[in-house]
Design an enzyme around this catalytic site. Structure first.
Site, PDB file in Angstrom:
ATOM      1  N   TYR A 125       0.705  -1.180   0.011  1.00 37.47           N
ATOM      2  CA  TYR A 125      -0.188   0.169   0.130  1.00 37.47           C
ATOM      3  C   TYR A 125       0.731   1.241  -0.025  1.00 37.47           C
ATOM      4  O   TYR A 125       0.201   2.259  -0.208  1.00 37.47           O
ATOM      5  CB  TYR A 125      -0.884   0.162   1.045  1.00 37.47           C
ATOM      6  CG  TYR A 125      -2.037   0.761   1.137  1.00 37.47           C
ATOM      7  CD1 TYR A 125      -3.246  -0.019   0.315  1.00 37.47           C
ATOM      8  CD2 TYR A 125      -2.155   2.264   1.459  1.00 37.47           C
ATOM      9  CE1 TYR A 125      -4.387   0.790   0.226  1.00 37.47           C
ATOM     10  CE2 TYR A 125      -3.570   2.852   1.270  1.00 37.47           C
ATOM     11  CZ  TYR A 125      -4.470   2.281   0.951  1.00 37.47           C
ATOM     12  OH  TYR A 125      -5.936   2.908   0.517  1.00 37.47           O
ATOM     13  N   LYS A 172      -0.794 -14.136   3.148  1.00 39.23           N
ATOM     14  CA  LYS A 172      -0.540 -15.035   2.004  1.00 39.23           C
ATOM     15  C   LYS A 172       0.933 -15.308   2.109  1.00 39.23           C
ATOM     16  O   LYS A 172       1.650 -15.412   1.085  1.00 39.23           O
ATOM     17  CB  LYS A 172      -0.662 -14.120   0.882  1.00 39.23           C
ATOM     18  CG  LYS A 172      -1.118 -14.781  -0.426  1.00 39.23           C
ATOM     19  CD  LYS A 172      -2.341 -15.692  -0.853  1.00 39.23           C
ATOM     20  CE  LYS A 172      -2.552 -16.526  -1.819  1.00 39.23           C
ATOM     21  NZ  LYS A 172      -3.575 -17.337  -2.028  1.00 39.23           N
ATOM     22  N   ASP A 206      -7.385 -15.575   1.123  1.00 37.20           N
ATOM     23  CA  ASP A 206      -8.383 -16.052   0.329  1.00 37.20           C
ATOM     24  C   ASP A 206      -9.702 -16.808   0.862  1.00 37.20           C
ATOM     25  O   ASP A 206     -10.725 -16.595   0.811  1.00 37.20           O
ATOM     26  CB  ASP A 206      -8.019 -16.588  -1.035  1.00 37.20           C
ATOM     27  CG  ASP A 206      -6.820 -17.602  -0.875  1.00 37.20           C
ATOM     28  OD1 ASP A 206      -6.261 -17.665  -0.062  1.00 37.20           O
ATOM     29  OD2 ASP A 206      -6.308 -17.908  -2.062  1.00 37.20           O
ATOM     30  N   ASP A 234     -13.493  -2.860   3.651  1.00 37.46           N
ATOM     31  CA  ASP A 234     -14.839  -2.694   2.883  1.00 37.46           C
ATOM     32  C   ASP A 234     -15.771  -4.031   2.943  1.00 37.46           C
ATOM     33  O   ASP A 234     -16.630  -3.875   2.864  1.00 37.46           O
ATOM     34  CB  ASP A 234     -14.470  -2.195   1.704  1.00 37.46           C
ATOM     35  CG  ASP A 234     -13.984  -0.791   1.620  1.00 37.46           C
ATOM     36  OD1 ASP A 234     -13.434  -0.430   2.644  1.00 37.46           O
ATOM     37  OD2 ASP A 234     -14.228   0.102   0.651  1.00 37.46           O
TER      38      ASP A 234
HETATM   39 MG    MG Z   1     -10.234   1.661   1.719  1.00 40.84          MG
END
Ligand code: MG
Ligand code: NAI
Length: 340
Positions: A125, A172, A206, A234
């Site tokens: 990120y 992961k 996942d 989200d």
């Molecule tokens: Mg966001």
């Protein structure tokens, strides 16, 4: 009575609309706060300032606290994210996002009660990217022992203080053996070293996401690196009614910025219909944080008053459109104020 000055960043899109509504509720509740407003994002660019002006960062450093609306970041081009810059510059390394079912908001699950703890300064990120050769680009995923350990420590301490039972790390590390491998290794070490009383689990992300949407009650506190935390936040918002009802805090050693999980929602900006609840809940988190860190009991009482009022409003069917109701931003704020 102590008065706490808060740096206020109204943000872009629906930011100014929800910010004003939240300020109105806080004022009506008698919250002992005053505001020091500063621009960031498109709002700053429009005033010929840097996208994240130094004076804005200084105000947060000075006051120690900020309430922030969302800031727009252009897709695929243009300036880099104000949010990422702010979190990095102020070392707000822990993002905390409680995700809870609300009264009167019908969703597939009834008793969702999750807390997402997201590492906020490292990982993919960061957006550290370059062009290796024409037609080939690269994005760098950075993890440091210090960064992974401090978020793990923070998460276990949080879980202990809040009497939560279990932390699950989504990762992961089967593929990203070094970076995600370090993340889970530090978490496992913190668990073993200091917090054996909290149950600790690891899940490959996942399959973890599948389990989340099948039955969120399997999880309690989720600990994730930066990008995974962004995405899963989200997803979890979707379990409890959407982005209009999930608050957040970005916390560092001595500064904290409170903001909703949602963005500037350009699709509904300017219409006065955005749900101010996520930012209001973030403000409630801020009041509780002030009570915890500065011992101000009035802030705790105020937080409780506001929470009871919005719970009651929702129970009474007073809802904005994203929740299936008919109220707009201001009429929802008024419905909360009526119930204070
Ligand atoms: Mg966001
Ligand atoms: P978004 O969160 O702004 O919107 C996603 C969907 O949820 C839209 O349909 C929107 O109308 C709805 N929504 C969001 N908040 C709502 C609210 N309070 N009430 C009712 N409906 C709401 O995500 P999107 O569209 O992907 O991003 C828009 C911009 O926001 C981008 O520039 C992005 O970079 C930025 N952003 C900023 C954040 C921040 O400042 N912390 C966080 C997330 C995105």
């Amino acid at each position: 009575m102590t008065n706490h000055t808060i740096a206020l960043i109204a943000g872009d899109g629906i930011g100014p609309e929800v910010t004003v509504a939240v300020q109105q509720v806080l004022e009506a509740a008698g919250a002992p706060l005053s505001w020091d407003e500063h621009p960031a994002g498109l709002a700053a660019l429009e005033r010929d300032l840097d996208v994240l002006p130094e004076s804005t960062v200084e105000a947060i450093l000075h006051h120690g606290l900020a309430l922030k609306g969302p800031c727009t970041t252009p897709v695929g081009e243009g300036f880099s994210s104000v949010n990422v810059q702010l979190r990095k510059q102020l070392e707000l390394y822990a993002a905390v996002r409680p995700v809870r079912s609300l009264p009167g908001v019908d969703t597939r699950f009834e008793d969702v009660d999750l807390v997402i703890i997201r590492e906020n300064t490292e990982g993919l990120y960061s957006g550290v990217e370059n062009e290796v050769t024409p037609g080939v680009v690269m994005s760098m995923k950075v993890a440091s022992e210090r960064g992974c350990r401090r978020i793990a420590h923070w998460a276990f301490r949080y879980a202990t203080q809040r009497r939560r039972k279990k932390i699950t790390v989504f990762h992961k590390a089967n593929i990203m053996k070094l970076t995600d491998g370090l993340f889970i290794r530090m978490a496992a070490e913190e668990h073993e070293r200091e917090y054996p009383n909290i149950e600790y689990q690891e899940a490959i992300i996942d399959a973890g996401c599948m389990r989340l949407v099948q039955d969120p009650s399997q999880f309690d506190v989720l600990l994730l690196e930066n990008l995974y935390g962004d995405v899963v936040s989200d997803l979890c918002a979707g379990l409890v009614g959407g982005l209009g009802v999930v608050p957040g805090a970005n916390i560092g050693e001595s500064h904290a910025v409170f903001e909703a999980v949602h963005g500037s929602a350009p699709d509904i900006a300017g219409q006065g219909v955005a749900n101010p609840l996520a930012l209001l809940m973030s403000a409630v988190m801020m009041l509780n944080y002030i009570a915890d860190t500065r011992g101000d009991k009035e802030c705790r009482r105020c937080a409780e008053r506001i929470r009871d009022a919005y719970d009651q409003a929702l129970k009474d069917g007073q809802k904005t459109r994203d929740l299936g109701g008919e109220l707009d931003t201001n009429t929802f704020a008024a419905a909360v104020i009526e119930r204070l």
